[in-house]
Enzyme design. Structure first.
Site, mmCIF file in Angstrom:
data_model
loop_
_atom_site.group_PDB
_atom_site.id
_atom_site.type_symbol
_atom_site.label_atom_id
_atom_site.label_comp_id
_atom_site.label_asym_id
_atom_site.label_seq_id
_atom_site.Cartn_x
_atom_site.Cartn_y
_atom_site.Cartn_z
ATOM 1 N N LYS A 185 99.812 -57.659 -27.972
ATOM 2 C CA LYS A 185 101.200 -57.233 -27.742
ATOM 3 C C LYS A 185 102.180 -58.401 -27.642
ATOM 4 O O LYS A 185 101.798 -59.541 -27.403
ATOM 5 C CB LYS A 185 101.260 -56.325 -26.514
ATOM 6 C CG LYS A 185 100.759 -54.917 -26.894
ATOM 7 C CD LYS A 185 100.939 -53.881 -25.833
ATOM 8 C CE LYS A 185 100.448 -52.532 -26.374
ATOM 9 N NZ LYS A 185 100.290 -51.540 -25.323
ATOM 10 N N ARG B 19 91.825 -50.845 -24.167
ATOM 11 C CA ARG B 19 92.211 -50.420 -25.525
ATOM 12 C C ARG B 19 92.513 -51.665 -26.347
ATOM 13 O O ARG B 19 93.508 -52.343 -26.105
ATOM 14 C CB ARG B 19 93.439 -49.505 -25.430
ATOM 15 C CG ARG B 19 93.903 -48.945 -26.758
ATOM 16 C CD ARG B 19 95.185 -48.136 -26.586
ATOM 17 N NE ARG B 19 95.605 -47.543 -27.832
ATOM 18 C CZ ARG B 19 96.277 -48.185 -28.776
ATOM 19 N NH1 ARG B 19 96.628 -49.446 -28.594
ATOM 20 N NH2 ARG B 19 96.608 -47.574 -29.894
#
Ligand code: HH2
Length: 257
Positions: free
Chosen positions: A202, A236
């Site tokens: 991210k 995840r």
């Protein structure tokens, strides 16, 4: 939890697995690398992503779910129609990044069919979530949101035992918000439900390291190890082999099996 994005525009792997054959091969590979769950998504939630119709999302994810029927499947969707068809085809987890806010009827599908769900925190909606996000206390605010969403799900008939919670790293958060949520993740874990964490590749990792998406694996590993230590249970990630190995070593070091 390995990520299978069947989209043209996901932030780190958009277009790579839009072809169902490529997505199925990728999912099979992630299971071989140690993924216990495959999170299959047909709509990007990155800031500013174009929304897709339920029909388009279904045409992307259904062949992939059917092709990966032997694996434990999580459907990453905010749409009730997609959730309904995915669980009918064997998905056992509904991962809704809106936590049942966008289409609240998803809660009834989860309740009726008896699957698990993941309720994630997001500030508002993907189009605008990164426009100057503010909190009084990010951890307390996220925690209160998750408690309220959990109460909503339970009122719709979802047993608490089937609910997972996710603080939503990157969904309406600054770098500091993301770091504080990870640092104080134990406060979210204290809600008593399994905590899912999604830091993989991210942009906050890019802000810290200056690295592009494909070079954020060291940051992904560091944050997942911290999350493990703070009590997260489901990780995840895009890069399953490397993160699974890091978590195995971290878990052994912490004396966890
Ligand atoms: N992050 C993304 C998507 N779904 N679900 C949960 N529970 N937690 C997350 O942190 C999370 C999520 C965003 O990552 P990705 O799927 O790689 O990108 P995109 O939304 O652009 O497809």
């Amino acid at each position: 939890m390995g990520v299978v994005n069947v989209t043209p525009d996901s932030f780190s792997d958009g277009g790579e697995f839009l072809d169902p054959e490529a997505a199925i091969a990728h999912g099979t590979q992630l299971v071989a690398e140690g993924a216990h769950i495959l999170d299959i998504g047909g709509e990007s939630t990155r800031p500013g992503a174009q929304p897709v119709t339920a029909a388009e999302e279904l045409s992307r994810v259904m062949p992939v779910i059917e092709g990966l029927a032997d694996a434990e499947i999580s459907i990453d969707t905010t749409k009730v129609e997609v959730a309904r068809r995915a669980v009918a085809a064997g998905a056992s987890i509904v991962n809704d990044v809106s936590a049942f806010r966008f289409e609240p009827e998803i809660a009834e599908v989860v309740a009726e069919v008896g699957v698990h769900c993941c309720l994630m925190h997001m500030l508002g909606e993907p189009r605008t979530m990164q426009d100057d996000p503010r909190y009084d206390d990010v951890v307390a605010d996220v925690k209160a949101f998750l408690e309220e969403r959990m109460a909503f799900a339970v009122a719709a008939g979802v047993p608490e035992e089937r609910i997972w919670l996710d603080p939503g790293v990157g969904f309406g958060k600054t770098l500091e918000h993301n770091l504080e949520l990870l640092r104080r993740l134990d406060e979210i874990v204290a809600l008593g439900r399994p905590v899912v964490i999604g830091t993989s590749r991210k942009s906050f990792l890019g802000k810290l390291t200056g690295r592009p998406e494909r070079e954020r694996l060291p940051g992904t590993i560091a944050t997942n190890v911290v999350a493990l230590e703070r009590g997260a249970r489901i990780f995840r990630v895009h890069d399953v082999a490397e993160v699974a190995e890091a978590l195995m070593v971290a878990g052994a070091t912490l004396g966890r099996t």
